[in-house]
Design a protein around this motif. Sequence first.
Motif, short mmCIF file in Angstrom:
data_model
loop_
_atom_site.label_atom_id
_atom_site.label_comp_id
_atom_site.label_asym_id
_atom_site.label_seq_id
_atom_site.Cartn_x
_atom_site.Cartn_y
_atom_site.Cartn_z
N UNK A 62 -41.36 -4.18 -38.99
CA UNK A 62 -42.45 -4.61 -39.88
C UNK A 62 -41.93 -4.82 -41.31
N UNK A 63 -40.86 -4.11 -41.68
CA UNK A 63 -40.31 -4.26 -43.03
C UNK A 63 -39.65 -5.63 -43.18
N UNK A 64 -39.02 -6.08 -42.11
CA UNK A 64 -38.42 -7.42 -42.15
C UNK A 64 -39.53 -8.48 -42.31
N UNK A 65 -40.61 -8.31 -41.53
CA UNK A 65 -41.73 -9.27 -41.62
C UNK A 65 -42.35 -9.23 -43.01
N UNK A 66 -42.46 -8.01 -43.55
CA UNK A 66 -43.06 -7.85 -44.87
C UNK A 66 -42.24 -8.57 -45.94
N UNK A 67 -40.92 -8.34 -45.92
CA UNK A 67 -40.05 -8.98 -46.93
C UNK A 67 -40.18 -10.50 -46.82
N UNK A 68 -40.18 -10.99 -45.57
CA UNK A 68 -40.28 -12.45 -45.37
C UNK A 68 -41.62 -13.01 -45.86
N UNK A 69 -42.63 -12.16 -45.95
CA UNK A 69 -43.95 -12.65 -46.36
C UNK A 69 -44.15 -12.66 -47.88
N UNK A 70 -43.17 -12.12 -48.64
CA UNK A 70 -43.34 -12.05 -50.10
C UNK A 70 -43.02 -13.41 -50.72
N UNK A 71 -43.95 -13.93 -51.48
CA UNK A 71 -43.81 -15.30 -52.00
C UNK A 71 -42.99 -15.38 -53.28
N UNK A 72 -42.92 -14.27 -54.04
CA UNK A 72 -42.33 -14.38 -55.38
C UNK A 72 -41.27 -13.30 -55.64
N UNK A 73 -40.29 -13.20 -54.73
CA UNK A 73 -39.24 -12.18 -54.88
C UNK A 73 -38.25 -12.47 -56.00
N UNK A 74 -38.07 -13.73 -56.31
CA UNK A 74 -36.93 -14.19 -57.15
C UNK A 74 -36.76 -13.40 -58.45
N UNK A 75 -37.85 -13.18 -59.18
CA UNK A 75 -37.69 -12.54 -60.50
C UNK A 75 -38.11 -11.07 -60.48
#
Length: 263
Positions: A62-75
């Motif tokens: 679920x953590x992998x799915x969660x990270x993939x679902x985050x739209x604005x990780x860049x900053x």
Amino acid sequence: MKAEVYYFTGTGNSLMVAKDIAREIEGELISIPKALGQGTVKINTKVAVIVFPVYMWGIPLIIERFVKSIANLEDKTVYAIVTCGGMPAATINIFEKTLESCGGKLAAGFAVRMPGNYTPLYGAIAAEKQKKMFDDWKKKCKTIAKYINAGKQGKKENNNILVNLIFSGLIYNLSAKHIPEMDKDFWIDEKCNKCGICQNVCPVANIDLNNGNPTWKGLCEQCLACLQWCPQQAIQYGNKTAARKRYHHPEVELTDILSHAGK
Ligand SMILES: Cc1cc2nc3c(=O)[nH]c(=O)nc-3n(C[C@H](O)[C@H](O)[C@H](O)COP(=O)(O)O)c2cc1C
Ligand code: SF4
Ligand code: SF4
């Protein structure tokens, strides 16, 4: 509010760690299953802390799915805190790679020893030993909070290369893909009174009730919330769990776990 503190938990260890750290860094607590239920996740603060248990020397699926679902990780400045029964191996590395594959960067990752909850292998440890771990965590919490509040980066609490290679590189990589279907070994004994709590604590809606009897659907995270929170201790896994003492963090209530699952 200075940070968002996202958490995933089965038996409350990671919830308590998330709560304690949130208090120290003025963070807002957010359940990962609930956040995922909204579809795309948007982090609203510069700093995000992600707290979850180690599963099979790696990250829960679920953590992998969660990270993939985050739209604005860049900053974002992302910290990870993993809870484990004794050996995280390369869980922090695996999380870091997952984050990087989605455009993010891990500022630092910490491992916290907590009572183990994997009843298919062992029962709950004695209350005094649990208390020692909770006391150790209270001290470590202050250190981690100071580190995060100071904006420091760089610490990655993995085990040594050999352990990481064998347990994370080999075992986790081979076994992780089978986790969803590992629920085939759950069964209920005669103590089940059809209360439905197992269905409601499941963070991924993996349990159906057929005429009140729980059945598992093959989409499991292996968090063991169903087995640990069944008030009748009627859920078994394989053939050794009937005699084993169940575990959940003593300060965590069933209502906390229901809320984590979005119920
Ligand atoms: C499926 C599963 C696998 C686990 N694998 C590990 C492991 O590889 N290393 C470890 O130290 N603890 C392992 N544990 C123990 C948990 O990481 C530990 O008890 C954790 O604090 C539970 O967090 P929670 O209470 O938030 O669910 C495992 C537990 C489960 C349920
Ligand atoms: S929580 Fe336990 S008693 Fe309640 S329905 Fe599930 S297995 Fe049965
Ligand atoms: S079925 Fe049980 S072990 Fe699997 S994800 Fe749901 S609560 Fe966790």
